[in-house]
Design an enzyme around this catalytic site. Structure first.
Site, mmCIF file in Angstrom:
data_model
loop_
_atom_site.group_PDB
_atom_site.id
_atom_site.type_symbol
_atom_site.label_atom_id
_atom_site.label_comp_id
_atom_site.label_asym_id
_atom_site.label_seq_id
_atom_site.Cartn_x
_atom_site.Cartn_y
_atom_site.Cartn_z
ATOM 1 N N GLY A 9 0.832 -1.199 0.000
ATOM 2 C CA GLY A 9 0.000 0.000 0.000
ATOM 3 C C GLY A 9 0.865 1.246 0.000
ATOM 4 N N ARG A 12 -0.090 5.533 -1.682
ATOM 5 C CA ARG A 12 -1.079 6.510 -1.227
ATOM 6 C C ARG A 12 -0.984 6.662 0.289
ATOM 7 N NH1 ARG A 12 -6.905 5.058 -3.501
ATOM 8 N NH2 ARG A 12 -7.314 7.103 -2.565
ATOM 9 N N SER A 139 -4.011 0.200 13.793
ATOM 10 C CA SER A 139 -4.855 1.387 13.865
ATOM 11 C C SER A 139 -5.304 1.593 15.299
ATOM 12 C CB SER A 139 -6.081 1.221 12.956
ATOM 13 O OG SER A 139 -7.040 2.236 13.199
ATOM 14 N N TYR A 152 -13.152 -3.591 10.183
ATOM 15 C CA TYR A 152 -11.828 -2.954 10.070
ATOM 16 C C TYR A 152 -11.100 -3.007 11.405
ATOM 17 C CZ TYR A 152 -8.396 0.809 9.429
ATOM 18 O OH TYR A 152 -7.246 1.548 9.373
ATOM 19 N N THR A 155 -9.824 -6.513 12.257
ATOM 20 C CA THR A 155 -8.600 -6.911 11.558
ATOM 21 C C THR A 155 -7.391 -6.201 12.145
ATOM 22 O OG1 THR A 155 -8.850 -5.196 9.831
ATOM 23 C CG2 THR A 155 -9.848 -7.343 9.409
ATOM 24 N N LYS A 156 -7.530 -4.937 12.489
ATOM 25 C CA LYS A 156 -6.393 -4.185 13.011
ATOM 26 C C LYS A 156 -6.021 -4.650 14.415
ATOM 27 C CE LYS A 156 -5.613 -1.555 9.457
ATOM 28 N NZ LYS A 156 -4.328 -1.617 8.712
ATOM 29 N N ILE A 185 -5.540 10.402 10.904
ATOM 30 C CA ILE A 185 -4.415 10.935 10.139
ATOM 31 C C ILE A 185 -4.918 11.620 8.878
ATOM 32 C CG2 ILE A 185 -2.244 10.363 8.996
ATOM 33 C CD1 ILE A 185 -2.245 9.926 12.047
#
Length: 242
Positions: A9, A12, A139, A152, A155-156, A185
């Site tokens: 990743g 970006r 995260s 999400y 998973t983090k 962020i």
């Protein structure tokens, strides 16, 4: 010897900032991206302009074969793999109880299973390197949870557990493994958000502001460098309290 680092990743947001930071530190960069060819070429042009050694690799980490094959591709090109920054991820926000299974399966396949498969494939090469390191981008959601982003955040959170296990398992072999947990962020993902959607996060942090991707990149660079920190998650969240 110049070290080679794979950044997933990496074209970006946080990944792109990490690429720029590590380029300044003199690393050779293997930058993986899923499908945004325009962003990939733009990042490549930026790195060319500062004389960075780099190559782009298109790979969908949700595909088991592509994830497993990526480290060998990099070693074939660079001769070594010394570091891995597991940054690739996606989200699909919505109410968990009404979300179709295929929606959260895609998030799991990319964020968690893709990271696990890639790391597993990279380990034999990393363990041959001098002072290798892995940094996993988790995260704040993985630490405290996030309404509307249950999959999400799950998973983090799982990536934090993976970090702890990898660090304990492979620390005796010289591999350092740590994670960063960014808070809110400033990236291009913010463009679609109304300030009311994140103002409570700003107000809940000690620094009372949004973080910058470059600040996360600094933390990643720090954890890649030799040190005594192991199997730890570093929160980069402005002192968020909940």
């Amino acid at each position: 010897m110049t070290k080679t680092v794979l950044i997933t990743g990496g074209t970006r947001g946080i990944g792109r900032a990490v690429a720029h930071r590590l380029a300044r530190d003199g690393y050779r960069l293997a930058i993986a991206y899923r499908g945004d060819a325009h962003a990939a070429q733009q990042t490549a042009a930026e790195l060319d302009s500062i004389g960075a050694q780099h190559r782009l690799y298109q790979a969908d980490l949700a595909d088991p074969q592509q994830a497993a094959a990526l480290p060998a591709r990099i070693v074939a090109d660079f001769g070594t793999l010394d570091g891995l920054v597991n940054n690739a991820g996606m989200t699909d926000d919505g109410a968990f109880l009404t979300m179709e299974g295929e929606r959260y399966q895609r998030v799991l396949d990319t964020n968690l299973f893709g990271t696990m498969r890639l790391t597993s494939a990279a380990l034999p090469y990393l363990l041959q390197a001098d002072r290798p390191a892995i940094v996993i981008v988790s995260s704040l959601g993985g630490v405290v949870g996030k309404e509307g982003q249950v999959t999400y955040a799950t998973t983090k959170g799982a990536l934090i557990g993976l970090t702890q296990w990898l660090g304990r398992k492979y620390g005796p072999q010289g591999l350092r493994v740590n994670a960063v947990a960014p808070g809110f962020i400033r990236t291009d993902m913010m463009d679609s958000l109304e300030p009311s959607m994140y103002q409570h996060i700003i107000e809940g942090s000690a620094l009372q502001r949004i973080g910058d991707a470059e600040e996360v990149a600094d933390a990643v660079a720090f954890l890649l460098s030799p040190g005594y920190i192991q199997a730890t998650t570093l929160r980069v969240d402005g002192g968020f309290q909940r």
